[in-house]
Design a protein around this motif. Sequence first.
Motif, short mmCIF file in Angstrom:
data_model
loop_
_atom_site.label_atom_id
_atom_site.label_comp_id
_atom_site.label_asym_id
_atom_site.label_seq_id
_atom_site.Cartn_x
_atom_site.Cartn_y
_atom_site.Cartn_z
N ALA A 120 0.72 -0.93 -0.04
CA ALA A 120 -0.05 0.01 0.14
C ALA A 120 0.80 1.34 -0.24
O ALA A 120 2.11 0.90 0.22
CB ALA A 120 -0.87 0.06 1.04
N LYS A 131 -11.20 3.75 1.25
CA LYS A 131 -10.18 3.38 2.22
C LYS A 131 -11.46 3.45 3.25
O LYS A 131 -10.54 2.63 4.41
CB LYS A 131 -9.08 4.48 2.99
N ALA A 187 -3.99 4.17 4.11
CA ALA A 187 -4.33 2.75 3.51
C ALA A 187 -3.29 1.67 3.64
O ALA A 187 -4.27 0.53 4.40
CB ALA A 187 -3.50 3.26 2.23
N GLU A 190 -8.56 9.63 -0.34
CA GLU A 190 -8.78 8.20 -0.49
C GLU A 190 -9.89 8.06 0.37
O GLU A 190 -10.36 6.38 0.93
CB GLU A 190 -8.01 7.18 -0.15
#
Length: 600
Positions: free
Chosen positions: A450, A599, A455, A596
């Motif tokens: 990642a 996530k 992440a 992100e």
Amino acid sequence: MSSTQSTTAWKQLAGEILAVKGHDFETLLLPVLRSIWPGLVRPRSLGSYDAAGCDLIAQTDDDQLEVVIQAKGFFASEGLSDSHVSQILASIEKFANSELKTDHYVLVHSRDGRNRDAARTIDAALETLKVRNKAKTVAQWDRIQCLSAIEKRLREMIDERLSEQTVRFLAEFDALFESGSEYVDVIPLQVGELKLNRGQSADIKRDQTAKPTRLAQMLGKAKSHQWTLLTGLFGSGKTSAALHAAREWPNGVIYVPAANVEPRRGEFGTNVLMSRIIEALHLFDDYDVDERAQYQRLGGPVLRAMLSSENSERTLIIDALDENRALATPDEITRFASMLTELRCKIVLTTREEHFRATFGNIDHLFKELSQRGGGVRNMKLLEVLPWTRKEVGALVVKIQRQKPDNPGLKHLYDVIASDQPTGWPEELLTHPFFLRMILDLVASGANPADTRVAILNQWSFAKLARDLRSARNTICPVTDRDAYIDDMEALMERAAGEMIELQNSEIRLLETLDSDRLLELASDIFRIRCRDLSAAIAVTFFNPVTQKFRGSVPLRFTHRAFQEYYLARHIVKQQLEIDPYPAIVQMLASELRDEPAKI
């Protein structure tokens, strides 16, 4: 009288002993003598025990008498009088003529021991109990001897329970990661020194190069400086080193998480701070509320005495000052440090690098009190834990490989590291001990690399919770969908983290704990069932009780500050909250999460 007994809390207890008699004396003694005999009770009035002169008793597991206390509270301006002795002898004779036997028979009276003739007469009567096989041991305690016995036992309990706490803290820390028990003891460290001269600016000198150092050993066997300040980025290994030092030197190192050590408004002084340390560590939470509060008050001066002898070989480590919301400014740090200056033991303070810069930046102001009290020059050792190199990373991988010699992911990672090739993982996170632990767990499970903090946190935390779910003895509800259950548990941690905050001077600070009753309420709301089982509610979370010895509700804390910050960031993003008032690390995580959204 010991120096401990000359403190306010102990003087108050001594004064209360002097001022009561009869059954009130028994009532006063009962909670404090439970420190020596936890099962001590007052038998029913006019019953067989009372008729035999047994004011307080404790029994063994097989219902035999462990101890009998004869408690005699007398009003008098001097020592024991003839009438007092007659009453005591009559009670001893009652027990001698009864059918009862005990392991220990103790006479406690409220006067001093100045009347030696009376003491000898009583001792002779007590010895007859041994001769007649009524007691295996006998003792006579005047007021001072009684206080000394309580003080001695509290000292033993504090020592024992501090060691137990350290073992538990380290076990919890190790249990976070599959490879948690493996430890790299030699790490890169920058060493410096701070010289404090009265009336002059502080002089700071640091080595220009990092030194591979056995940090735990340096902390546990500190000799050259009374004061040490250890800094480093979050997750750099400060707490791990402190806990290993406490485990390696259990009779020399006292480990205290700083999070909840907070004197209340208007409180000041070393004894108060020591009492708050005992309270923060929840050393006596298995006792009733009133007894617990009394042991904390009396235990503060005891702990201070343990750390204040001229030739003290002990080291007090107060870990993670940054996690105490009351220590966010130079003034607050100065006030806190000044309460430690009367101790004679070695003192180690640890904090995150960013907290050090914010609160320790004005060194002259910070330890002004320290320099003034000490007179002349005071030196402080400065230690900074630096990011690991691939040498330390490789050393940890080798240790874990020994546990899992056939794991292809770990073997490949080691080969790549040894050949100094890119691993696919961000280098700054690979050389960060906290994230490295996560990466190694993921590599061992066959996960792909990642590329960001969130992440890695997201991938690792889900895998860890899934692992915990497989081994959970009980859950909030029957689990038919693993992923859905973990999602709900993460929602529980997000909401809990969202409540573990407070606003101070337009800035949000993190609270260290959440009451277990409140967590159960949140769990009940999320799962839409009445949740009463705390063990089920926290089995698949990153929460732990602050103590294993408790009655009723108990404060809960995240197993690592990083998880509290991560789930708070998730809460902020989901609730679309403004990030500016939050701590910098939370802002950074929230920003990454917004970039992100998948996530979460």
